[in-house]
Design a protein around this motif. Structure first.
Motif, PDB file in Angstrom:
ATOM      1  N   ALA A  91      -6.375 -13.120 -43.013  1.00 35.61           N
ATOM      2  CA  ALA A  91      -6.520 -13.997 -41.857  1.00 35.61           C
ATOM      3  C   ALA A  91      -7.879 -14.670 -41.899  1.00 35.61           C
ATOM      4  O   ALA A  91      -8.803 -14.223 -42.594  1.00 35.61           O
ATOM      5  CB  ALA A  91      -6.355 -13.205 -40.555  1.00 35.61           C
ATOM      6  N   PHE A  92      -7.985 -15.764 -41.156  1.00 37.02           N
ATOM      7  CA  PHE A  92      -9.260 -16.457 -41.025  1.00 37.02           C
ATOM      8  C   PHE A  92     -10.269 -15.574 -40.291  1.00 37.02           C
ATOM      9  O   PHE A  92      -9.896 -14.625 -39.588  1.00 37.02           O
ATOM     10  CB  PHE A  92      -9.088 -17.766 -40.260  1.00 37.02           C
ATOM     11  CG  PHE A  92      -8.323 -18.814 -41.014  1.00 37.02           C
ATOM     12  CD1 PHE A  92      -8.805 -19.322 -42.205  1.00 37.02           C
ATOM     13  CD2 PHE A  92      -7.129 -19.313 -40.521  1.00 37.02           C
ATOM     14  CE1 PHE A  92      -8.114 -20.298 -42.905  1.00 37.02           C
ATOM     15  CE2 PHE A  92      -6.422 -20.288 -41.203  1.00 37.02           C
ATOM     16  CZ  PHE A  92      -6.920 -20.774 -42.403  1.00 37.02           C
ATOM     17  N   THR A  93     -11.539 -15.898 -40.448  1.00 43.15           N
ATOM     18  CA  THR A  93     -12.616 -15.217 -39.741  1.00 43.15           C
ATOM     19  C   THR A  93     -13.314 -16.221 -38.825  1.00 43.15           C
ATOM     20  O   THR A  93     -12.864 -17.360 -38.667  1.00 43.15           O
ATOM     21  CB  THR A  93     -13.625 -14.612 -40.722  1.00 43.15           C
ATOM     22  OG1 THR A  93     -14.338 -15.674 -41.390  1.00 43.15           O
ATOM     23  CG2 THR A  93     -12.925 -13.752 -41.766  1.00 43.15           C
ATOM     24  N   GLU A  94     -14.432 -15.785 -38.238  1.00 44.52           N
ATOM     25  CA  GLU A  94     -15.180 -16.660 -37.338  1.00 44.52           C
ATOM     26  C   GLU A  94     -16.181 -17.549 -38.086  1.00 44.52           C
ATOM     27  O   GLU A  94     -16.909 -18.312 -37.445  1.00 44.52           O
ATOM     28  CB  GLU A  94     -15.937 -15.820 -36.301  1.00 44.52           C
ATOM     29  CG  GLU A  94     -15.065 -15.217 -35.224  1.00 44.52           C
ATOM     30  CD  GLU A  94     -14.271 -14.016 -35.698  1.00 44.52           C
ATOM     31  OE1 GLU A  94     -13.331 -13.602 -35.004  1.00 44.52           O
ATOM     32  OE2 GLU A  94     -14.603 -13.477 -36.779  1.00 44.52           O
ATOM     33  N   THR A  95     -16.243 -17.470 -39.408  1.00 46.82           N
ATOM     34  CA  THR A  95     -17.191 -18.249 -40.194  1.00 46.82           C
ATOM     35  C   THR A  95     -16.477 -19.430 -40.835  1.00 46.82           C
ATOM     36  O   THR A  95     -15.475 -19.261 -41.537  1.00 46.82           O
ATOM     37  CB  THR A  95     -17.840 -17.379 -41.285  1.00 46.82           C
ATOM     38  OG1 THR A  95     -18.413 -16.223 -40.673  1.00 46.82           O
ATOM     39  CG2 THR A  95     -18.938 -18.152 -42.002  1.00 46.82           C
ATOM     40  N   LEU A  96     -17.002 -20.626 -40.607  1.00 47.42           N
ATOM     41  CA  LEU A  96     -16.327 -21.844 -41.049  1.00 47.42           C
ATOM     42  C   LEU A  96     -16.193 -21.896 -42.564  1.00 47.42           C
ATOM     43  O   LEU A  96     -15.125 -22.219 -43.094  1.00 47.42           O
ATOM     44  CB  LEU A  96     -17.091 -23.069 -40.531  1.00 47.42           C
ATOM     45  CG  LEU A  96     -16.524 -24.439 -40.925  1.00 47.42           C
ATOM     46  CD1 LEU A  96     -15.131 -24.625 -40.343  1.00 47.42           C
ATOM     47  CD2 LEU A  96     -17.452 -25.555 -40.470  1.00 47.42           C
ATOM     48  N   ASN A 134      -0.295 -27.026 -32.769  1.00 50.59           N
ATOM     49  CA  ASN A 134      -0.067 -25.652 -33.168  1.00 50.59           C
ATOM     50  C   ASN A 134      -1.386 -25.032 -33.642  1.00 50.59           C
ATOM     51  O   ASN A 134      -2.341 -25.744 -33.958  1.00 50.59           O
ATOM     52  CB  ASN A 134       0.976 -25.596 -34.284  1.00 50.59           C
ATOM     53  CG  ASN A 134       1.661 -24.254 -34.367  1.00 50.59           C
ATOM     54  OD1 ASN A 134       1.270 -23.291 -33.700  1.00 50.59           O
ATOM     55  ND2 ASN A 134       2.694 -24.149 -35.185  1.00 50.59           N
ATOM     56  N   ASN A 135      -1.447 -23.731 -33.665  1.00 51.74           N
ATOM     57  CA  ASN A 135      -2.630 -23.047 -34.186  1.00 51.74           C
ATOM     58  C   ASN A 135      -2.181 -21.802 -34.932  1.00 51.74           C
ATOM     59  O   ASN A 135      -1.120 -21.244 -34.664  1.00 51.74           O
ATOM     60  CB  ASN A 135      -3.609 -22.690 -33.061  1.00 51.74           C
ATOM     61  CG  ASN A 135      -3.030 -21.700 -32.078  1.00 51.74           C
ATOM     62  OD1 ASN A 135      -2.986 -20.493 -32.326  1.00 51.74           O
ATOM     63  ND2 ASN A 135      -2.585 -22.203 -30.924  1.00 51.74           N
ATOM     64  N   SER A 136      -3.001 -21.373 -35.874  1.00 55.60           N
ATOM     65  CA  SER A 136      -2.650 -20.217 -36.692  1.00 55.60           C
ATOM     66  C   SER A 136      -3.923 -19.569 -37.201  1.00 55.60           C
ATOM     67  O   SER A 136      -4.941 -20.239 -37.429  1.00 55.60           O
ATOM     68  CB  SER A 136      -1.765 -20.627 -37.866  1.00 55.60           C
ATOM     69  OG  SER A 136      -1.463 -19.515 -38.692  1.00 55.60           O
ATOM     70  N   GLU A 137      -3.866 -18.261 -37.375  1.00 52.90           N
ATOM     71  CA  GLU A 137      -4.966 -17.526 -37.994  1.00 52.90           C
ATOM     72  C   GLU A 137      -4.636 -17.138 -39.430  1.00 52.90           C
ATOM     73  O   GLU A 137      -5.380 -16.394 -40.049  1.00 52.90           O
ATOM     74  CB  GLU A 137      -5.288 -16.265 -37.194  1.00 52.90           C
ATOM     75  CG  GLU A 137      -4.145 -15.266 -37.106  1.00 52.90           C
ATOM     76  CD  GLU A 137      -4.553 -13.958 -36.463  1.00 52.90           C
ATOM     77  OE1 GLU A 137      -5.771 -13.695 -36.400  1.00 52.90           O
ATOM     78  OE2 GLU A 137      -3.662 -13.210 -36.042  1.00 52.90           O
ATOM     79  N   ARG A 138      -3.542 -17.694 -39.959  1.00 48.40           N
ATOM     80  CA  ARG A 138      -3.091 -17.377 -41.308  1.00 48.40           C
ATOM     81  C   ARG A 138      -3.386 -18.547 -42.245  1.00 48.40           C
ATOM     82  O   ARG A 138      -2.927 -19.673 -42.009  1.00 48.40           O
ATOM     83  CB  ARG A 138      -1.598 -17.067 -41.330  1.00 48.40           C
ATOM     84  CG  ARG A 138      -1.190 -15.855 -40.501  1.00 48.40           C
ATOM     85  CD  ARG A 138       0.305 -15.607 -40.634  1.00 48.40           C
ATOM     86  NE  ARG A 138       0.681 -15.459 -42.025  1.00 48.40           N
ATOM     87  CZ  ARG A 138       0.642 -14.300 -42.688  1.00 48.40           C
ATOM     88  NH1 ARG A 138       0.240 -13.200 -42.060  1.00 48.40           N
ATOM     89  NH2 ARG A 138       0.998 -14.233 -43.950  1.00 48.40           N
TER      90      ARG A 138
END
Length: 526
Positions: A173-178, A260-264
């Motif tokens: 999954a994504f993290t909080e760092t760009l 839409n949004n996704s953390e994948r």
């Protein structure tokens, strides 16, 4: 009166101090100060003498040395990288001995071997770089500031998705760092046409926002529209992608999400390959995907990883949408106005259950629905170790107690339970919130005129969805306007050998995702 007068005086004094600091900064920029102490004092004053600002003054060269200042913010930089920068400068200066001041900047840029090095003559941009984790090198006698990239590596490591889990597929999954998020996408799409454009939004927070797309696939009109809307944002802070989602969405008010949004990373990569645009915000693991249409919120990542089921799971999610939206309303309408629609045995059973219930069906449904919303919200806000247990135990205990106390009927508990279960099936959480909100107006319409009220409500909902657009794309695409070729990946998911084209309602430059079948002529019908 004294208090308000003192408050006005304090506000006037703070504005005066701010203005004086701003004037000092403007004067430094205008004069282009070459004095090392002047530049250091300007930066210290601009940051309010913050205690996390580290200033180290050093001198290069054994004779005829050049004074320099190294400035960085503790906690934002990698301390090891800063030490390497400092040591490389000291070692290089010790070897050279003396050198003219005019060549100091060129020498310093060549001596630094850590990170990216750039120069700036604008003090404001240098302070912005300092706030982003860079280290500033100031040399006496020059009004150039040397910015060295030494951003700290501290960030949450890549882990499994929390809200969008899968059985088969990538578990990252994504993290909080760009920069971590952009690298995850580049690992999925190793193509030179994957372009990245970064800007800063928020007058105070200066949040980094990145726009990613695949050049040659995406429609240029969508890119221009995304940039136009981002340029219109004028706010003091951007703390999460939800700020941008609300600020750049269509002005038409709607409870349905148009982005839409996704953390994948795999979901976002698939969206980019379809000709969509990803908006990444520093500080959040959720990436916005534009444009997005109604049917996208019923698609899950696993639909493309398992063998094609020809829409079985997607139709199940669509059925869940109607159950979550209409199940309580249908129960209210049938038990209040249309008892003749029920079989006699079922009608007698419901009548026996409702015997002694002091509330009408609408009040009974509202009590149970609102109570379950309390439990759902409590389960989310409470600590994870006890939240799930509290919500499950609370639902069981309250439901059983309410039935035994004669406040609600067992059939209503079943209806509310089915509604709650089906509202969790949607891959997108915001879409589930929209369904939960619309459930209550539908219940009021059903309690007023029965199924006729529900019909009016569904027609109004259909008209509303038809009027929505997402960055110029009709929200109900590909159903209206109807595109038969896109039906292979709408309600159903055809096998990959049949998915020759991308969704054509996106108007991509390159519509084919697979090699054209032999004998085909011309482009796809758009």
């Amino acid at each position: 009166m004294r208090f308000s007068k003192r408050k006005r005086e304090n506000k006037r004094q703070s504005l005066s101090d701010s203005a004086s600091g701003h004037q000092q900064m403007m004067a430094t920029d205008a004069q282009g100060a070459t004095s090392l102490q002047t530049n250091i004092e300007a930066i210290v004053a601009a940051l309010g003498a913050s205690t996390d600002l580290i200033v180290r003054e050093i001198e290069f060269g054994r004779s005829n040395g050049v004074k320099a200042g190294l400035l960085y913010l503790e906690g934002l930089v990698d301390s090891t990288a800063v030490q390497e920068v400092l040591m490389s400068l000291i070692q290089q200066s010790a070897e050279l001995g003396s050198f003219p001041s005019a060549q100091a900047a060129d020498w310093a840029r060549g001596a630094i071997s850590v990170g990216a090095v750039k120069t700036s003559t604008d003090m404001r941009s240098s302070i912005d770089a300092l706030l982003s984790g860079d280290t500033l090198l100031l040399l006496d006698g020059l009004h150039e500031q040397i910015c060295v990239s030494t951003s700290g590596p501290e960030h949450r490591s890549v882990s499994e998705p929390i809200t969008q889990t899968v059985i088969r597929g990538p578990h990252e999954a994504f993290t909080e760092t760009l920069r971590v998020n952009t690298s995850l996408l580049r690992r999925k799409i190793k193509d030179q046409n994957l372009w990245l454009e970064t800007r800063r939004l928020g007058r105070v927070t200066q949040t980094s926002v990145a726009v990613m797309y695949i050049k040659g696939i995406v429609d240029d009109a969508i890119i221009q529209e995304v940039h136009r809307r981002l340029d219109l944002i004028d706010i003091d802070g951007i703390l999460e992608g939800g700020y941008i989602e609300e600020l750049i969405a269509e002005k038409r008010r709607s409870v349905f999400p148009t982005m839409n949004n996704s953390e994948r990373p795999d979901v976002v990569a698939a969206a980019l390959l379809e000709g969509r645009v990803a908006i990444l915000v520093d500080g959040t693991p959720f990436v916005l995907i534009v444009p997005s249409v109604f049917i996208d919120f019923f698609h899950a990542a696993e639909d493309y990883y398992h063998l094609s089921d020809f829409g079985l799971l997607r139709l199940l999610r669509l059925t869940s949408f109607f159950l979550a939206l209409l199940a309580p309303s249908l129960y209210i309408a049938v038990t209040t106005f249309h008892q003749e629609m029920l079989p006699t045995s079922l009608l007698i059973s419901l009548a026996a259950q409702r015997e002694g219930i002091p509330f009408p069906a609408l009040a009974e449904a509202l009590i149970m629905e609102i109570t379950f919303e309390f439990l759902r919200e409590a389960g989310i806000r409470m600590p994870r170790a006890v939240g799930t247990a509290i919500s499950i135990v609370g639902a069981l205990v309250l439901g059983q107690a309410a039935v035994q106390a004669g406040l609600v009927s067992p059939a209503m508990v079943i209806i509310v339970s089915i509604t709650a279960i089906t509202s969790f099936i949607f891959p997108n959480y915001e879409f589930g919130i929209a369904t939960r909100i619309l459930r209550f107006p539908m219940m009021l319409l059903a309690a007023t005129v029965g199924i006729f009220g529900m019909t009016v409500g569904m027609l109004a909902l259909l008209f509303h969805l038809t009027s929505l657009r997402s960055f110029g794309i009709p929200y109900l695409s590909p159903f209206t306007p109807l595109r038969l070729q896109d039906q292979k990946d709408a309600l159903i998911r055809a096998p990959w050998r049949m998915l020759l084209t991308r969704p054509l309602f996106m108007f991509q430059k390159n519509s084919f995702r697979q090699k054209r079948p032999r004998g085909s002529q011309g482009g796809a019908d758009r």
